[in-house]
Design a protein around this motif. Structure first.
Motif, PDB file in Angstrom:
ATOM      1  N   LEU A 263       0.760  -1.052  -0.051  1.00 39.69           N
ATOM      2  CA  LEU A 263      -0.012  -0.047  -0.032  1.00 39.69           C
ATOM      3  C   LEU A 263       0.835   1.117   0.051  1.00 39.69           C
ATOM      4  N   ARG A 273      -6.421  -3.224  -0.254  1.00 39.67           N
ATOM      5  CA  ARG A 273      -7.004  -2.743   1.021  1.00 39.67           C
ATOM      6  C   ARG A 273      -8.026  -3.896   1.645  1.00 39.67           C
ATOM      7  N   THR A 292     -10.831   0.367   7.413  1.00 32.92           N
ATOM      8  CA  THR A 292      -9.877  -0.188   6.132  1.00 32.92           C
ATOM      9  C   THR A 292     -10.800  -0.191   4.914  1.00 32.92           C
ATOM     10  N   ALA A 296     -10.902   2.342   1.872  1.00 30.35           N
ATOM     11  CA  ALA A 296     -11.009   2.108   0.435  1.00 30.35           C
ATOM     12  C   ALA A 296     -12.159   2.485  -0.352  1.00 30.35           C
TER      13      ALA A 296
END
Length: 874
Positions: A263, A273, A292, A296
């Motif tokens: 990432l 992600r 998370t 995303a």
């Protein structure tokens, strides 16, 4: 096409008999054969024969070029030539060995065929087989197949490599050249260096795959869609593949470390992600997983635009019939993972009980506490701005500010936070079901997240979870935990009424009825399941294994209305009483029977399928049935109450056949799994370091004071990290990942591989519990299971804290002969004796042996089931 037309014209120009009825359907083929025969006939004009020959050559060249392009795009087989050893020309075995490792590295990502190896490619078609037959050049029948087999392209890429060596570190290198046969792509070359030959070969293989992948069809799959026809960074490809490999091996801390590196190189990659969030859920980091998924989701979409799309009414969509569909189609086309990402985000919201438990946990300290507070602040700001319409009547402008303040207050208590999260999940599923219809118009977006699954989640699964959250909020016992229930009156969910303006009237009434009917009746729940799946019941075999799985989850979750549950928070003195009567065994039996029947259908329909996959790069070649068994038995919170029943035990015995007794499972097995993993990780790491110090002091002694100073610096860093881990009881994944890397840096890789360090995170079946009191009887319905699991978890926490206290004691004991003393001795020019240096190594080994002894009790240990490598012969 020009060749076929010319042969047809040539056939029709001659005396061709017609009127034969037997050739009506095969007339084009008859004319083609006649044209080929006339092309070799001497009576045909010379210019016609020369023209046919020219067209044949042009067609062969065009088809050959197309074949090369297709092999490059597919990708086809990769021709890896023999490695040249420029470092030592006489050592031919090393070149063959490294070529084999190179080919195996290519095979891990499906770029190289499964049969790849250090030998040449096997025959793939009839011409190749004929070309391998022995023959002489005087025989035309033997020369022609060999000639055609050489002309026919079989590979899309050719790779040449040369082994090199230099004096500066890293001193081992592999110069690799990739040549593409597709068009005018040309070739690329580089030299990768490493500390060992194997390290350099691995880096060269990753560089090769990073050059090949963007021009193949693999770039159309996740997570490489944004790198189509672009220069893919080698570090990104290496980080993702190393993370995926560790993810499949259940080495989750290392997997998160590598995913973080991926990432860092590609921060806008939503697919990576989502992989990170799946690892976080398996580690019990549910709040971090929700954050998370949300991060995303907001990468390629403005927050205000997503919120406006979430709260659009049907009248607005009828008023602007093209605005919303076109904008959604454009969003799905840009991000083909959007539907699946929104589905995972909505499911994480619906799992409100485990998210709320992580949200209001008070046992985090240090860096983990700072990170959790930052996540909570970010999510509170997001939820206040996105889900305030749930609590707004839209009377005036001031109502919005009041609703936002109510959302913030609801997120301050566990019970009200669960209700808000489930309401938000219900609205997310409603809008997602409408938007998923547009995904069928975009190529590459079809996945296992179908409209049928979304309809079931919207009509049955999400309302069931909301009903339980509403009931828990209305319990009088929750006031013991300090929860104010003023927002909720007479068991009527006032916020549910605000959804009427966003939902169709009939659908809203159906969902509201299910929310208010907790505990759910088995017959009414079965009718709701059939109604949600009726569009699929057009014939036998129309339902997939995920449809059966959702139905089983709904039936199993209904048991929470009839079985006692653990206390909602540590402050609550007693557990809330279930709404149903405990003596109502008939409803429990029906719900359990329905759930077990659906689970049998799940495993029967999924047993022959490939593993549930998101994309080609995210697959693991294991069966869906085995992964589903592990998820159902250990991870899915919907089956928490079902796991304690006799019917579920019988299902486990029928499917798994473990040849041993089946223990009762707690509702949440994540904590005890992570506790057992922490204990084994620290034990194996300390054992490796103790063994390593013993080997250093064994004769003959080859090190000097500078080597010992370097070893002690690394060892002191490990001790300081161990002390920080003990403060937080080793529950922070980053500390565990750093401990793994420090141990791997200090110990030789061959010893790390022998002990299989770091160990994988175990499943519940791999735990060995000494004296499993409360886990053996499957007929009792008390809290003995949860109490026993909590006791074992506290025991591991105490052991880790004891390791921290021992760390402080041993650090003080080693101060006498530590780094400062050795640096002073080195600065003064003294040469300490070998015995003195060996004594330092022996003392360090004794310190790590002390840690091993503390962690060596058998109250909770892990026993992995590995195949026996030694085969006994008579």
């Amino acid at each position: 096409m020009a060749l076929l037309l010319a042969l047809d014209r040539l056939a029709r120009s001659g005396a061709v008999p017609t009127g034969q009825s037997d050739w009506e359907l095969l007339e084009p083929f008859r004319l083609l054969l006649i044209g080929v025969a006339r092309a070799f006939d001497r009576s045909t004009e010379l210019w016609r024969r020369i023209g046919i020959l020219f067209l044949f050559l042009a067609a062969f060249v065009a088809w050959r070029n197309f074949r090369r392009e297709w092999l490059a795009h597919r990708p086809g087989a990769v021709d890896v030539r023999d490695f040249e050893n420029a470092a030592d020309a006489n050592d031919t075995g090393r070149a063959a060995y490294l070529k084999s490792r190179f080919c195996r590295q290519l095979a891990t990502t499906s770029i190289y065929p499964p049969y790849a190896g250090p030998t040449t490619l096997p025959a793939q078609n009839f011409l190749d087989v004929l070309g391998e037959e022995p023959g002489t050049f005087t025989n035309p029948l033997a020369v022609l197949p060999k000639f055609m087999a050489r002309l026919w392209p079989r590979t899309g890429y050719m790779i040449r490599a040369t082994l090199q060596e230099r004096k500066q570190e890293p001193c081992y290198g592999v110069s690799v050249t990739v040549t593409s046969f597709a068009g005018a792509t040309g070739s690329a070359t580089t030299t990768e260096w490493g500390m060992t030959w194997e390290d350099a070969t691995c880096k060269a293989a990753y560089w090769t795959m990073a050059k090949i992948l963007p021009v193949t069809r693999l770039a159309d799959e996740a997570p490489w869609r944004t790198w189509r026809l672009r220069d893919l960074p080698t570090g990104l490809f290496e980080a993702y593949n190393e993370a995926k490999k560790r993810h499949d091996e259940r080495r989750l801390d290392d997997a998160l470390w590598w995913y973080r590196e991926a990432l860092r190189l590609d921060p806008f990659n939503s697919d990576i992600r989502m992989m990170v969030a799946s690892v976080q859920e398996d580690l019990g980091l549910f709040l971090a997983a929700l954050d998370t998924y949300h991060g995303a989701l907001c990468l390629g979409e403005l927050e205000s635009r997503y919120t406006a799309s979430l709260w659009t009414r049907r009248r607005d969509r009828w008023r602007h019939p093209f605005r919303y569909p076109i904008s959604m189609l454009w969003a799905i086309r840009r991000r083909r993972e959007l539907i699946r990402l929104r589905y995972q985000y909505a499911k994480t919201l619906a799992y409100s009980e485990r998210t709320a438990e992580d949200w209001f946990a008070v046992n985090a300290v240090g860096e983990r506490k700072v990170l959790r507070d930052q996540i909570k602040d970010r999510l509170i700001a997001v939820f206040v701005g996105r889900y305030w319409p749930l609590l707004s009547s839209f009377r005036d402008a001031a109502d919005r500010a009041e609703a936002q303040q109510q959302v913030k207050e609801m997120l301050g208590a566990p019970a009200t936070a669960r209700v808000l999260l489930n309401l938000a999940a219900l609205q997310e599923f409603h809008r997602l079901h409408e938007d998923a219809a547009l995904a069928w118009l975009v190529r590459g977006t079809r996945s296992e997240v179908t409209r049928g699954l979304l309809r079931f989640a919207r009509d049955v699964w999400a309302p069931l979870r909301l009903a339980r959250a509403v009931h828990d909020l209305a319990q009088d016992q929750l006031t013991v935990a300090g929860v104010e229930v003023g927002w909720f009156a007479e068991q009527k969910l006032m916020a549910m009424r605000n959804l009427r303006r966003w939902w169709p009237r009939r659908l809203y009434r159906r969902v509201e009825t299910m929310v208010r009917s907790w505990p759910v009746q088995p017959e009414s729940l079965r009718d709701a399941v059939i109604r949600a799946q009726r569009r699929h019941r057009l014939g036998p075999g129309r339902l997939g294994y995920l449809d059966y799985y959702q139905a089983a989850a709904a039936y199993a979750y209904g048991l929470y209305g009839y079985l006692p549950v653990p206390p909602p928070s540590p402050a609550a003195g007693v557990a809330p009483a279930p709404p149903g009567e405990l003596g109502d065994d008939q409803r429990q039996r029906l719900l359990t029977e329905y759930a077990v029947i659906e689970l049998q259908a799940v495993l029967a329909s999924a047993g022959s399928k490939v593993a549930g996959q998101v994309s080609l790069q995210a697959t693991t070649q294991t069966g869906v049935a085995s992964r589903l068994r592990s998820w159902i038995a250990s991870s899915d919170p919907d089956f928490g109450r079902l796991r304690g029943s006799d019917d579920f035990r019988f299902l486990q015995l029928d499917l798994d056949q473990p040849m041993r007794s089946v223990l009762r499972r707690p509702e949440n097995v994540t904590r005890i799994r992570i506790a057992a993993y922490v204990k084994k990780l620290l034990h194996d790491g300390a054992a490796l370091l103790e063994r390593n110090w013993h080997q250093r002091c064994e004769p003959p002694w080859r090190a000097d004071v500078h080597d010992l100073i370097k070893w002690l610096e690394l060892d002191d860093r490990t001790w300081r990290l161990l002390a920080r881990m003990a403060e937080d009881r080793a529950w922070y994944w980053l500390h565990r990942a750093q401990f793994c890397r420090l141990v791997t840096e200090a110990v030789e890789l061959v010893h790390v591989a022998d002990l299989r360090f770091p160990p994988p995170v175990p499943v519940f079946d791999e735990l060995v519990i000494e004296k499993p009191d409360g886990l053996e009887s499957l007929s009792r319905r008390d809290q003995s299971v949860e109490a026993r699991v909590a006791e074992l978890t506290r025991h591991v926490d105490e052991v880790v804290q004891q390791v921290g206290r021992v760390t402080a004691t041993l650090s003080a004991a080693t101060a006498e002969v530590g780094l400062a003393t050795l640096r002073r001795v080195d600065a003064e020019g003294e040469r300490p004796g070998v015995e003195r240096l060996r004594a330092v190594c022996g003392r360090r080994a004794a310190h790590w042996q002390r840690v091993v002894d503390i962690l060596s009790d058998d109250r909770l240990r892990v026993e992995f089931v590995d195949p026996v490598n030694i085969q006994l012969e008579p």
